[in-house]
Design an enzyme around this catalytic site. Structure first.
Site: not given
Length: 105
Positions: A29, A32
């Site tokens: 991600c 993230c």
């Protein structure tokens, strides 16, 4: 420094009743990975708060229980209850505002 939570350690932190902040993330991600240093900075600024990261690929129980559908998601707990939620890539200021709101409750 932010902790590295497992489902078990995250559950223990939440159940302790202390203010706990959990960043749900995954290695694939991009947002993230960008949020990671911000969470680290938050942990450094608030050493009395339990702040950590939980990799949902390795630990998915808490994410499922808390209905984490998108990552990054940061959850804020106090007295064992979910108090605030932040979804997506946000600034340190946004996380601090939510944390300070939980602290003030």
């Amino acid at each position: 420094m932010a902790l590295q939570f497992t489902d078990q350690t995250a559950r223990e932190a939440i159940e302790s009743g202390k203010i706990t902040v959990i960043d749900f993330w995954a290695t694939w991600c991009g947002p993230c990975l960008k949020l990671g240093p911000t969470v680290e900075e938050l942990a450094e600024k608030y050493p009395d708060v339990t702040i950590g990261k939980l990799n949902i690929e390795e630990n998915d129980e808490i994410a499922s229980e808390q209905r984490v559908r998108n990552i990054p998601t940061v959850l804020f707990f106090k007295n064992g209850e979910l108090k605030e939620r932040s979804v997506g890539l946000v600034s340190l200021q946004v996380l601090e505002e939510k944390l300070n709101k939980v602290i003030a409750e």
